[in-house]
Design an enzyme around this catalytic site. Structure first.
Site, PDB file in Angstrom:
ATOM      1  N   ARG A  92      45.618  48.380  48.806  1.00 18.93           N
ATOM      2  CA  ARG A  92      43.994  47.781  48.485  1.00 18.93           C
ATOM      3  C   ARG A  92      43.096  48.959  48.027  1.00 18.93           C
ATOM      4  O   ARG A  92      42.056  48.789  47.375  1.00 18.93           O
ATOM      5  CB  ARG A  92      43.596  46.978  49.465  1.00 18.93           C
ATOM      6  N   LYS A 134      40.954  38.510  50.433  1.00 17.26           N
ATOM      7  CA  LYS A 134      40.491  39.907  50.772  1.00 17.26           C
ATOM      8  C   LYS A 134      40.620  40.592  49.322  1.00 17.26           C
ATOM      9  O   LYS A 134      39.807  41.662  49.233  1.00 17.26           O
ATOM     10  CB  LYS A 134      41.480  40.379  51.655  1.00 17.26           C
ATOM     11  N   GLY A 135      41.127  40.055  48.085  1.00 16.22           N
ATOM     12  CA  GLY A 135      41.476  40.996  47.257  1.00 16.22           C
ATOM     13  C   GLY A 135      39.939  41.446  46.612  1.00 16.22           C
ATOM     14  O   GLY A 135      40.151  42.482  46.018  1.00 16.22           O
ATOM     15  N   ASP A 178      46.381  43.798  46.399  1.00 15.62           N
ATOM     16  CA  ASP A 178      47.659  44.415  47.581  1.00 15.62           C
ATOM     17  C   ASP A 178      49.020  43.960  46.829  1.00 15.62           C
ATOM     18  O   ASP A 178      49.144  43.072  46.366  1.00 15.62           O
ATOM     19  CB  ASP A 178      47.386  43.758  48.896  1.00 15.62           C
ATOM     20  N   ASP A 203      45.032  34.406  37.764  1.00 13.62           N
ATOM     21  CA  ASP A 203      46.311  34.311  37.197  1.00 13.62           C
ATOM     22  C   ASP A 203      46.630  32.871  36.881  1.00 13.62           C
ATOM     23  O   ASP A 203      46.430  32.692  35.622  1.00 13.62           O
ATOM     24  CB  ASP A 203      47.444  34.807  38.369  1.00 13.62           C
ATOM     25  N   PHE A 215      52.474  42.959  37.623  1.00 19.80           N
ATOM     26  CA  PHE A 215      52.111  42.705  39.098  1.00 19.80           C
ATOM     27  C   PHE A 215      51.235  44.022  39.339  1.00 19.80           C
ATOM     28  O   PHE A 215      52.071  45.019  39.411  1.00 19.80           O
ATOM     29  CB  PHE A 215      53.077  42.426  40.102  1.00 19.80           C
ATOM     30  N   VAL A 216      49.923  43.748  39.626  1.00 18.91           N
ATOM     31  CA  VAL A 216      49.106  45.025  39.565  1.00 18.91           C
ATOM     32  C   VAL A 216      48.561  45.077  41.376  1.00 18.91           C
ATOM     33  O   VAL A 216      48.467  44.257  42.024  1.00 18.91           O
ATOM     34  CB  VAL A 216      47.839  45.099  38.835  1.00 18.91           C
ATOM     35  N   GLU A 247      36.101  37.184  42.369  1.00 20.27           N
ATOM     36  CA  GLU A 247      37.291  37.363  42.498  1.00 20.27           C
ATOM     37  C   GLU A 247      37.930  38.390  42.023  1.00 20.27           C
ATOM     38  O   GLU A 247      37.417  39.055  40.970  1.00 20.27           O
ATOM     39  CB  GLU A 247      37.989  35.757  41.783  1.00 20.27           C
ATOM     40  N   ASP A 248      39.115  38.853  42.423  1.00 18.98           N
ATOM     41  CA  ASP A 248      39.824  40.113  42.136  1.00 18.98           C
ATOM     42  C   ASP A 248      40.504  39.635  40.810  1.00 18.98           C
ATOM     43  O   ASP A 248      40.497  40.404  39.870  1.00 18.98           O
ATOM     44  CB  ASP A 248      40.820  40.603  42.908  1.00 18.98           C
TER      45      ASP A 248
HETATM   46  P1  IMP Z   1      45.962  32.130  41.092  1.00 16.37           P
HETATM   47  O1  IMP Z   1      45.596  31.084  41.852  1.00 16.37           O
HETATM   48  O2  IMP Z   1      47.299  32.046  40.550  1.00 16.37           O
HETATM   49  O3  IMP Z   1      44.969  32.311  39.737  1.00 16.37           O
HETATM   50  O4  IMP Z   1      46.165  33.406  41.811  1.00 16.37           O
HETATM   51  C1  IMP Z   1      45.165  34.149  42.000  1.00 16.37           C
HETATM   52  C2  IMP Z   1      45.359  35.099  43.459  1.00 16.37           C
HETATM   53  O5  IMP Z   1      46.623  35.790  43.512  1.00 16.37           O
HETATM   54  C3  IMP Z   1      44.391  36.217  43.325  1.00 16.37           C
HETATM   55  O6  IMP Z   1      43.224  36.276  44.162  1.00 16.37           O
HETATM   56  C4  IMP Z   1      45.304  37.537  44.157  1.00 16.37           C
HETATM   57  O7  IMP Z   1      44.936  37.537  45.488  1.00 16.37           O
HETATM   58  C5  IMP Z   1      46.801  36.888  43.853  1.00 16.37           C
HETATM   59  N1  IMP Z   1      47.447  37.606  42.702  1.00 16.37           N
HETATM   60  C6  IMP Z   1      47.688  37.223  41.450  1.00 16.37           C
HETATM   61  N2  IMP Z   1      48.246  38.116  40.720  1.00 16.37           N
HETATM   62  C7  IMP Z   1      48.363  39.358  41.413  1.00 16.37           C
HETATM   63  C8  IMP Z   1      48.569  40.705  41.153  1.00 16.37           C
HETATM   64  O8  IMP Z   1      49.166  41.023  40.033  1.00 16.37           O
HETATM   65  N3  IMP Z   1      48.469  41.537  42.210  1.00 16.37           N
HETATM   66  C9  IMP Z   1      47.898  41.145  43.281  1.00 16.37           C
HETATM   67  N4  IMP Z   1      47.525  39.851  43.944  1.00 16.37           N
HETATM   68  C10 IMP Z   1      47.792  39.059  42.566  1.00 16.37           C
END
Ligand code: IMP
Length: 192
Positions: free
Chosen positions: A177, A56-57, A171, A116, A164-165, A112-113
């Site tokens: 959000r 949903k991000g 969220d 990470d 963490f943002v 994508e939001d």
């Molecule tokens: P990845 O698979 O580790 O790259 O994670 C990506 C997903 O983790 C994003 O689409 C977000 O939903 C969530 N995420 C990672 N860091 C944050 C943050 O700082 N705030 C909120 N959601 C996050």
């Protein structure tokens, strides 16, 4: 820090203690999103790409990015879960809702939001290659500095530090959000 724009008859949102500094203002986001829209329209000139918002991000980013894209474009959503309600990645990517249309032969733009660890995007890139997409681009509003994630993102809005943002779609335990900016979350998820 609280939002001074909250009307006096409503409790401050975010509540005291939940928000650290604002990392990226609403204005900075809008300027960068407009640039990304142009960048993507130039890249896909002569084609009708399929924008896929990873829910949903990315809901708010995708809505703004679509309007910044000057050209024919299709839109679909996917629901992918990797974090649950915790602040740490679970390491397991699950497709909760797949596309309504086939990605075969399409130029897919994954919206994508935040990227990470890059685990979610690596999984989705492989998924769309297997579906026979003509090309797959990743456009992420945020990427975490110094992470191995960067090679999987073709279009980056902003690089951010390790905090963490929240806000602009992102969220903490499903809350925040709706903030129009990106800020550092300094609260705990237990209270929600
Ligand atoms: P990845 O698979 O580790 O790259 O994670 C990506 C997903 O983790 C994003 O689409 C977000 O939903 C969530 N995420 C990672 N860091 C944050 C943050 O700082 N705030 C909120 N959601 C996050």
């Amino acid at each position: 820090m609280t939002d001074s724009a909250t009307p006096a008859d409503l409790p401050p949102f975010p509540a005291e203690g939940d928000l650290g500094n604002v990392l990226i203002t609403e204005e900075q986001i809008q300027t960068r999103v407009a640039e990304l829209g142009i960048e993507l329209a130039r890249k896909h000139q002569g084609h009708t790409p399929l924008f896929v918002a990873v829910m949903k991000g990315s809901v708010i980013f995708a809505a703004d990015l679509l309007r910044a894209y000057a050209g024919p474009v299709e839109f679909d959503v996917m629901i992918v879960s990797s974090y649950g309600d915790s602040l740490e990645t679970s390491g397991v990517v699950k497709i909760v809702k797949d596309l309504d249309t086939s990605a075969n032969g399409r130029h897919v733009v994954l919206v994508e939001d935040i990227v990470d660890t890059g685990l979610t995007m690596q999984y989705l890139l492989k998924h769309f290659e297997q579906q026979g997409a003509a090309s797959v681009s990743v456009c992420s509003l945020l990427v975490r500095e110094g992470r191995s994630s960067e090679p999987v993102v073709h279009h980056v809005g902003f690089e951010i530090p390790h905090d963490f943002v929240i806000g602009y779609g992102l969220d903490a335990a499903q809350i925040f959000r709706n903030l129009p900016y990106i800020g550092v979350f300094t609260g705990t998820v237990d209270g929600h």
